[in-house]
Design an enzyme around this catalytic site. Sequence first.
Site, PDB file in Angstrom:
ATOM      1  N   LEU A 157      -2.856   3.171  11.618  1.00 55.72           N
ATOM      2  CA  LEU A 157      -3.879   4.020  11.001  1.00 55.72           C
ATOM      3  C   LEU A 157      -4.677   3.176  10.020  1.00 55.72           C
ATOM      4  O   LEU A 157      -4.209   2.855   8.930  1.00 55.72           O
ATOM      5  CB  LEU A 157      -3.228   5.199  10.273  1.00 55.72           C
ATOM      6  N   ASP A 158      -5.879   2.822  10.440  1.00 54.33           N
ATOM      7  CA  ASP A 158      -6.754   2.002   9.594  1.00 54.33           C
ATOM      8  C   ASP A 158      -7.677   2.906   8.803  1.00 54.33           C
ATOM      9  O   ASP A 158      -8.247   3.859   9.347  1.00 54.33           O
ATOM     10  CB  ASP A 158      -7.572   1.059  10.478  1.00 54.33           C
ATOM     11  N   ASP A 195      -2.193  -1.950  13.673  1.00 51.77           N
ATOM     12  CA  ASP A 195      -2.422  -1.178  12.456  1.00 51.77           C
ATOM     13  C   ASP A 195      -2.578   0.252  12.969  1.00 51.77           C
ATOM     14  O   ASP A 195      -3.630   0.611  13.490  1.00 51.77           O
ATOM     15  CB  ASP A 195      -3.706  -1.662  11.758  1.00 51.77           C
ATOM     16  N   GLU A 224       1.630  -2.753  10.640  1.00 51.85           N
ATOM     17  CA  GLU A 224       1.380  -2.708   9.193  1.00 51.85           C
ATOM     18  C   GLU A 224       2.442  -1.868   8.494  1.00 51.85           C
ATOM     19  O   GLU A 224       2.795  -2.139   7.342  1.00 51.85           O
ATOM     20  CB  GLU A 224      -0.012  -2.103   8.937  1.00 51.85           C
ATOM     21  N   GLU A 225       2.966  -0.869   9.180  1.00 55.00           N
ATOM     22  CA  GLU A 225       3.896   0.065   8.541  1.00 55.00           C
ATOM     23  C   GLU A 225       5.368  -0.275   8.781  1.00 55.00           C
ATOM     24  O   GLU A 225       6.240   0.536   8.496  1.00 55.00           O
ATOM     25  CB  GLU A 225       3.588   1.499   9.000  1.00 55.00           C
ATOM     26  N   ASP A 272       0.850  -1.199   0.000  1.00 56.18           N
ATOM     27  CA  ASP A 272       0.000   0.000   0.000  1.00 56.18           C
ATOM     28  C   ASP A 272       0.885   1.248   0.000  1.00 56.18           C
ATOM     29  O   ASP A 272       1.880   1.305   0.736  1.00 56.18           O
ATOM     30  CB  ASP A 272      -0.869   0.072   1.269  1.00 56.18           C
ATOM     31  N   GLU A 329      -4.991  -6.554  12.016  1.00 50.18           N
ATOM     32  CA  GLU A 329      -6.307  -5.982  11.698  1.00 50.18           C
ATOM     33  C   GLU A 329      -7.414  -6.940  12.151  1.00 50.18           C
ATOM     34  O   GLU A 329      -8.273  -6.598  12.969  1.00 50.18           O
ATOM     35  CB  GLU A 329      -6.439  -5.702  10.189  1.00 50.18           C
TER      36      GLU A 329
HETATM   37  P1  AHG Z   1      -5.519   0.340   5.794  1.00 51.75           P
HETATM   38  O1  AHG Z   1      -5.874   1.773   5.596  1.00 51.75           O
HETATM   39  O2  AHG Z   1      -4.944   0.072   7.176  1.00 51.75           O
HETATM   40  O3  AHG Z   1      -4.674  -0.244   4.706  1.00 51.75           O
HETATM   41  O4  AHG Z   1      -6.862  -0.529   5.863  1.00 51.75           O
HETATM   42  C1  AHG Z   1      -7.907  -0.279   4.993  1.00 51.75           C
HETATM   43  C2  AHG Z   1      -8.754  -1.499   4.989  1.00 51.75           C
HETATM   44  C3  AHG Z   1     -10.027  -1.416   5.807  1.00 51.75           C
HETATM   45  O5  AHG Z   1     -10.027  -0.524   6.869  1.00 51.75           O
HETATM   46  C4  AHG Z   1     -11.103  -1.081   4.822  1.00 51.75           C
HETATM   47  O6  AHG Z   1     -12.343  -1.601   5.186  1.00 51.75           O
HETATM   48  C5  AHG Z   1     -10.595  -1.704   3.551  1.00 51.75           C
HETATM   49  O7  AHG Z   1      -9.190  -1.747   3.661  1.00 51.75           O
HETATM   50  C6  AHG Z   1     -10.959  -0.907   2.364  1.00 51.75           C
HETATM   51  O8  AHG Z   1     -10.577  -1.593   1.240  1.00 51.75           O
HETATM   52  P2  AHG Z   1     -11.253  -1.248  -0.192  1.00 51.75           P
HETATM   53  O9  AHG Z   1     -10.629   0.037  -0.627  1.00 51.75           O
HETATM   54  O10 AHG Z   1     -10.930  -2.400  -1.065  1.00 51.75           O
HETATM   55  O11 AHG Z   1     -12.730  -1.104   0.043  1.00 51.75           O
HETATM   56 MN    MN Z   2      -6.224  -1.277   8.141  1.00 55.19          MN
HETATM   57 MN    MN Z   3      -3.255   0.957   8.157  1.00 56.76          MN
END
Ligand code: AHG
Ligand code: MN
Ligand code: MN
Length: 330
Positions: free
Chosen positions: A115-116, A113, A92-93, A63, A276
């Site tokens: 920052l989710d 995690d 995660e980071e 990511d 997560e």
């Molecule tokens: P993060 O920001 O820690 O990578 O997590 C995002 C996760 C979760 O919180 C969210 O429901 C989902 O990824 C969103 O994914 P899509 O963009 O595929 O919907």
């Molecule tokens: Mn997350």
């Molecule tokens: Mn995150």
Amino acid sequence: MAAGKTLNRHLIEEGGWRQDGAGDLLALLEPMALAGKILAREIDQAALAGKLGLAGDANATGDMQKKLDVIGNEIVMDAFAGCSLVAGIASEELDEAVVMSTSEDARYLLCTDPLDGSSNTDVNAPLGTIFGIFRRGRTGELSGGEFLQKGSEQVCAGYVLYGTSTVLVYTVGAGVHGFTLDRGVGEFMLSHHDIRCPEKGSVYSANVGRHKAWKPGVRRYLDHVTEQDKSTGRPHSLRYTGALVADLHRCLLDGGVYFYPGDPGSPNGKLRLLYECAPLACVAEQAGGAASTGRGRLLEVMPEAIHQRTPIAVGSVDNVALYERFMAEE
Ligand code: AHG
Ligand code: MN
Ligand code: MN
């Protein structure tokens, strides 16, 4: 007006962690709460302080990191820097787990995690911090393999939700309790005592934009919840924020299910097991809800890698059970 109960007072009086004593629990949750308060402030001010947008690098699961992802990770690590009980952090980071304390007291491991929901940073939508704490089986030099424990082994788990207010929710196996940040006082105050997840709900949360890639069982489940049937309260309503923490919080309080299945391009879905899914599964179960991979109890999955992904359905027991039944029909 009664003064209310701070998180620390609650932990001392009814933390429910008799085995290790309330002292450990306090020493572990105090830095987590501090990180939550500092992150709440950073998120609040980010647009004014030039802290929105991308940081420039990708994290271990590919990511693109936002500036607030990096800041969030630093805040959590700094908050735990002085906590001798935590031997190491998997985040995660962070590409690999890092050593935090070499003290003899370092008998816990933190998975986080920081920052989710980071796609929400620049659009003023909800964010979260997720944490799960395991016991170490030994002392001495930390190895990354020590983090590879089933979610059912967690001794404490929870999250901070940065939404219309900032709320910290935790469990140590004696109920699930929520605390709202009183910014004037600078304390998390007890606001949601003993959260119980309704047995069923009429809300579902999923990125249905991906439904064409889902397996037939998940697609049929989606067809089912979107069907018109007054007698069973369908169709269900879709609520999806882009932050798992926010969507799960809704499920816990009002009932419903969040699911993120696998698809051919990503058979284990998107979400990461250790920092997560497992912590949130623990909170959901402790609130009387359920969490499944779609094929069985999520907390029973033995991780093979720190950044391992897993499919997930989490929320009200009836909703999760129905999801599993549709998955089983494939
Ligand atoms: P993060 O920001 O820690 O990578 O997590 C995002 C996760 C979760 O919180 C969210 O429901 C989902 O990824 C969103 O994914 P899509 O963009 O595929 O919907
Ligand atoms: Mn997350
Ligand atoms: Mn995150």
